[in-house]
Design a protein around this motif. Structure first.
Motif, PDB file in Angstrom:
ATOM      1  N   LYS A 105       0.827  -1.213   0.000  1.00 56.81           N
ATOM      2  CA  LYS A 105       0.000   0.000   0.000  1.00 56.81           C
ATOM      3  C   LYS A 105       0.860   1.262   0.000  1.00 56.81           C
ATOM      4  CE  LYS A 105      -3.620   2.366   2.575  1.00 56.81           C
ATOM      5  NZ  LYS A 105      -4.459   2.362   3.780  1.00 56.81           N
ATOM      6  N   ALA A 106       1.847   1.313   0.891  1.00 58.51           N
ATOM      7  CA  ALA A 106       2.730   2.476   0.963  1.00 58.51           C
ATOM      8  C   ALA A 106       3.503   2.655  -0.338  1.00 58.51           C
ATOM      9  CB  ALA A 106       3.682   2.339   2.151  1.00 58.51           C
TER      10      ALA A 106
ATOM     11  N   ASN B 164       2.677   1.689  -3.376  1.00 57.41           N
ATOM     12  CA  ASN B 164       1.790   2.136  -4.452  1.00 57.41           C
ATOM     13  C   ASN B 164       1.290   3.564  -4.263  1.00 57.41           C
ATOM     14  OD1 ASN B 164       2.112  -0.219  -5.911  1.00 57.41           O
ATOM     15  ND2 ASN B 164       0.387  -1.225  -4.922  1.00 57.41           N
ATOM     16  N   GLN B 165       1.441   4.095  -3.058  1.00 61.78           N
ATOM     17  CA  GLN B 165       1.134   5.503  -2.802  1.00 61.78           C
ATOM     18  C   GLN B 165       2.359   6.385  -3.028  1.00 61.78           C
ATOM     19  OE1 GLN B 165      -0.344   5.266   1.239  1.00 61.78           O
ATOM     20  NE2 GLN B 165      -2.449   4.964   0.547  1.00 61.78           N
TER      21      GLN B 165
ATOM     22  N   ASP C 197       5.123   6.301  -1.175  1.00 59.75           N
ATOM     23  CA  ASP C 197       5.672   6.685   0.122  1.00 59.75           C
ATOM     24  C   ASP C 197       6.764   5.696   0.553  1.00 59.75           C
ATOM     25  OD1 ASP C 197       6.177   7.455   2.739  1.00 59.75           O
ATOM     26  OD2 ASP C 197       4.042   7.729   3.232  1.00 59.75           O
TER      27      ASP C 197
ATOM     28  N   LYS D 211       7.280   5.288   4.442  1.00 59.09           N
ATOM     29  CA  LYS D 211       6.252   4.438   5.054  1.00 59.09           C
ATOM     30  C   LYS D 211       6.473   2.979   4.673  1.00 59.09           C
ATOM     31  CE  LYS D 211       2.242   4.127   7.217  1.00 59.09           C
ATOM     32  NZ  LYS D 211       2.161   4.334   8.650  1.00 59.09           N
TER      33      LYS D 211
ATOM     34  N   LYS E  40       7.110   8.821  -7.815  1.00 57.52           N
ATOM     35  CA  LYS E  40       6.104   7.763  -7.794  1.00 57.52           C
ATOM     36  C   LYS E  40       6.030   7.042  -9.145  1.00 57.52           C
ATOM     37  CE  LYS E  40       1.259   6.916  -6.547  1.00 57.52           C
ATOM     38  NZ  LYS E  40       1.159   5.772  -7.393  1.00 57.52           N
TER      39      LYS E  40
ATOM     40  N   ASN F  88       3.779   0.065 -10.103  1.00 54.01           N
ATOM     41  CA  ASN F  88       2.735  -0.452  -9.221  1.00 54.01           C
ATOM     42  C   ASN F  88       3.152  -1.839  -8.750  1.00 54.01           C
ATOM     43  OD1 ASN F  88       0.187  -0.198  -7.951  1.00 54.01           O
ATOM     44  ND2 ASN F  88      -0.661  -1.613  -9.438  1.00 54.01           N
TER      45      ASN F  88
END
Length: 78
Positions: A17-18, A20-21, A23, A26, A61, A66
């Motif tokens: 999750k982090a 793919n954001q 970050d 994190k 990013k 992904n």
């Protein structure tokens, strides 16, 4: 202390999750301070050094792409 399959799954979900954001900080929270990483650029030891490597390799990013993790098998060393 034993780590459960649920704990491992939650750790991987948090990392994915982090990531793919976008970050990196994190995402790296899941690593221990003495974590090791082996990749195309060789071996790195330590959470901060891994994060530094990620920052150089993935400056934004878009470059991170992904990530989709899939757990194929759990093994116990007990």
């Amino acid at each position: 202390m034993a780590i459960s399959e649920r704990d491992i799954t939650m750790l991987l979900v948090a990392f994915e999750k982090a990531w793919n954001q976008g970050d990196l900080e994190k995402a790296c929270e899941v690593y221990s301070e003495d974590a090791s990483f082996i990749g195309n650029m060789g071996y790195v030891r330590g959470k901060e050094r891994i994060l530094d490597r990620y920052r150089k390799t993935y400056p934004d990013k878009f470059s991170m792409g992904n990530l989709a993790l899939e757990i194929l098998e759990f093994r116990s060393h007990i």
